[in-house]
Write an enzyme that holds these catalytic residues in place. Sequence first.
Site, PDB file in Angstrom:
ATOM      1  N   SER A  50       3.820  31.610  -8.768  1.00 24.29           N
ATOM      2  CA  SER A  50       2.363  31.578  -8.966  1.00 24.29           C
ATOM      3  C   SER A  50       1.899  30.317  -9.703  1.00 24.29           C
ATOM      4  O   SER A  50       0.732  29.937  -9.595  1.00 24.29           O
ATOM      5  CB  SER A  50       1.923  32.832  -9.713  1.00 24.29           C
ATOM      6  OG  SER A  50       2.670  32.927 -10.891  1.00 24.29           O
ATOM      7  N   ASP A  91      -0.700  33.040  -5.625  1.00 28.11           N
ATOM      8  CA  ASP A  91      -0.584  34.451  -6.001  1.00 28.11           C
ATOM      9  C   ASP A  91       0.068  35.231  -4.857  1.00 28.11           C
ATOM     10  O   ASP A  91      -0.311  35.062  -3.695  1.00 28.11           O
ATOM     11  CB  ASP A  91      -2.017  34.964  -6.252  1.00 28.11           C
ATOM     12  CG  ASP A  91      -2.023  36.340  -6.881  1.00 28.11           C
ATOM     13  OD1 ASP A  91      -1.083  37.110  -6.630  1.00 28.11           O
ATOM     14  OD2 ASP A  91      -2.985  36.625  -7.624  1.00 28.11           O
ATOM     15  N   ASP A 231      19.674  49.394 -15.188  1.00 30.33           N
ATOM     16  CA  ASP A 231      19.992  47.964 -15.164  1.00 30.33           C
ATOM     17  C   ASP A 231      21.427  47.696 -14.689  1.00 30.33           C
ATOM     18  O   ASP A 231      21.653  46.808 -13.864  1.00 30.33           O
ATOM     19  CB  ASP A 231      19.784  47.380 -16.567  1.00 30.33           C
ATOM     20  CG  ASP A 231      19.949  45.867 -16.613  1.00 30.33           C
ATOM     21  OD1 ASP A 231      19.566  45.205 -15.627  1.00 30.33           O
ATOM     22  OD2 ASP A 231      20.449  45.344 -17.627  1.00 30.33           O
ATOM     23  N   HIS A 236      25.904  48.126 -10.826  1.00 28.07           N
ATOM     24  CA  HIS A 236      27.175  47.437 -11.085  1.00 28.07           C
ATOM     25  C   HIS A 236      28.337  48.422 -11.325  1.00 28.07           C
ATOM     26  O   HIS A 236      29.389  48.327 -10.713  1.00 28.07           O
ATOM     27  CB  HIS A 236      27.070  46.522 -12.303  1.00 28.07           C
ATOM     28  CG  HIS A 236      26.001  45.472 -12.200  1.00 28.07           C
ATOM     29  ND1 HIS A 236      25.537  44.999 -11.002  1.00 28.07           N
ATOM     30  CD2 HIS A 236      25.305  44.786 -13.153  1.00 28.07           C
ATOM     31  CE1 HIS A 236      24.608  44.074 -11.225  1.00 28.07           C
ATOM     32  NE2 HIS A 236      24.449  43.933 -12.520  1.00 28.07           N
TER      33      HIS A 236
HETATM   34  C1  BG6 Z   1      22.412  42.013 -14.753  1.00 29.56           C
HETATM   35  C2  BG6 Z   1      21.652  42.781 -15.796  1.00 29.56           C
HETATM   36  O1  BG6 Z   1      22.262  42.613 -13.489  1.00 29.56           O
HETATM   37  O2  BG6 Z   1      23.791  42.005 -15.083  1.00 29.56           O
HETATM   38  C3  BG6 Z   1      21.889  42.206 -17.175  1.00 29.56           C
HETATM   39  O3  BG6 Z   1      20.268  42.757 -15.498  1.00 29.56           O
HETATM   40  C4  BG6 Z   1      23.366  42.097 -17.465  1.00 29.56           C
HETATM   41  O4  BG6 Z   1      21.255  42.980 -18.178  1.00 29.56           O
HETATM   42  C5  BG6 Z   1      24.075  41.391 -16.318  1.00 29.56           C
HETATM   43  O5  BG6 Z   1      23.532  41.351 -18.667  1.00 29.56           O
HETATM   44  C6  BG6 Z   1      25.575  41.377 -16.476  1.00 29.56           C
HETATM   45  O6  BG6 Z   1      26.123  40.527 -15.507  1.00 29.56           O
HETATM   46  P1  BG6 Z   1      27.389  39.633 -15.802  1.00 29.56           P
HETATM   47  O7  BG6 Z   1      27.682  38.944 -14.512  1.00 29.56           O
HETATM   48  O8  BG6 Z   1      27.012  38.690 -16.901  1.00 29.56           O
HETATM   49  O9  BG6 Z   1      28.464  40.590 -16.224  1.00 29.56           O
END
Ligand code: BG6
Length: 468
Positions: A50, A91, A231, A236
């Site tokens: 933006s 935007d 998160d 992960h």
């Molecule tokens: C991200 C999260 O997806 O992964 C972060 O948003 C986190 O909060 C990060 O710190 C960790 O990734 P890595 O590769 O540093 O282990």
Amino acid sequence: MDDGRRSRTRSDALVVFGVTGDLVHKMVFPALYRMVKKGVLDVPVIGVASSPWTVEELRKHATDSIQGSGEDVDLEALARFLGLLGYVGGDYKDPGTFQSLGKALGGVVRPAFYLAIPPALFETVIRSLGDAGLSRQARVIVEKPFGRDLASARKLDDTAHLVFPEESIFRIDHYLGKEAIMNILYFRFANSFLEPVWNRNYVDSVQITLAEDFGVKGRGVFYESAGCLRDVVQNHLFQIVALLAMDPPAYQGYEAVHAEKAKVFRAMRPLKPEDLVRGQYNGYRSEPGVAKDSDVETFCALRLFIDSWRWKDVPWYLRSGKNLPVSASEVLVEMKPPPQKLFDDSDPPPGEGRANYLRFRLSPNSAVALAARVKTAGKEFVGEQRELFLQNEQRGEEGPYERLLTAALSGNRSLFSREDAVEAAWAVVDHVLYDHPPARPYDVGSWGPREAESLLGPEDRWHNPGAG
Ligand code: BG6
């Protein structure tokens, strides 16, 4: 391992939405620069954001990012990368922005749109790409979190499918592009000694810890809308669980891997409030962008079960947190102890070497170690537990963003999450996203709230990874 498709077309431009943001500065520019240096990126890279920037400003910003990334910069490659850059400011809610983007794309036929933007904007941008007629033959690469619960993930999938077919949607979880995590899949299925014991009959428990020794680092606003469970756990950590828990793929090709992983997510028992301990580090509420009475968790520990033939009743203990004592992530697969106590030292206290285990260290360095007891020299039948290192520290690895963006630009879906898997993973956490115990305070530099101990069985201890 490939995704099994024989013919794939390469994207002829990369459009980066959110190009002025943190993620792009920290991870994406250095990755793109490395791709140019290697010769795998030579198409226009158009940034969109933006701010009313000029291309010169974007080039300067990109240069800062690459020079600050700590690698030796090859000036010729840097110049080539900067020469590929273009910029469109506007935007995301204004159709005019997408018309300008269309003009900037000129004769490009198969662009890849990378959405490195706040998740709340995903749907707006995807719809606008469709409305502006830019989505034909295009790909879209979407950053996590993909949705914020099951309902929103489904809605996002539905919107995305109005504009893009599933095979053109690339959901990024950068953990899938990490060398040490790819090695879990390889290690499990390139060896035969593991398979006979890799099940409920021999495995006592599995632990995965993703610890970080820093706080939210200025990402308070984002974190308030996410929390640790959204998160890093639903994506992960669950991806790591799926790779450890899946059955062998039935054939060579990534579709088979995706199918087996999706079955693991489906077999996970939906979490209940008592399976979860949430924590918040002291001082979090004073971080910029954080509510003074925030209950958002910066730490999360949970006990998960996978109700499959292979894993029934084996506890999976998952834990992640900010401001813990170290930055390190590890998996520990603990085997059942021998059934008989034949030696004087056969019954050490829990956590002190009674059982064999396999340890995957995932970061900051990678290692695979197998622990077993061996006799100490002398007349007594006593010994100690030692680790046999099968792999220790592999260097020179390609970074995950470089790997994933290269794959997406060539249409290789191997390392991306499939719609059904993402939704099944949300289904596991969906209830506890809204019904959960309050976040317990913990001290910066500790291993989180003491309550996390209560998740473990009487013979189990949390394994705290070393700094290494
Ligand atoms: C991200 C999260 O997806 O992964 C972060 O948003 C986190 O909060 C990060 O710190 C960790 O990734 P890595 O590769 O540093 O282990």
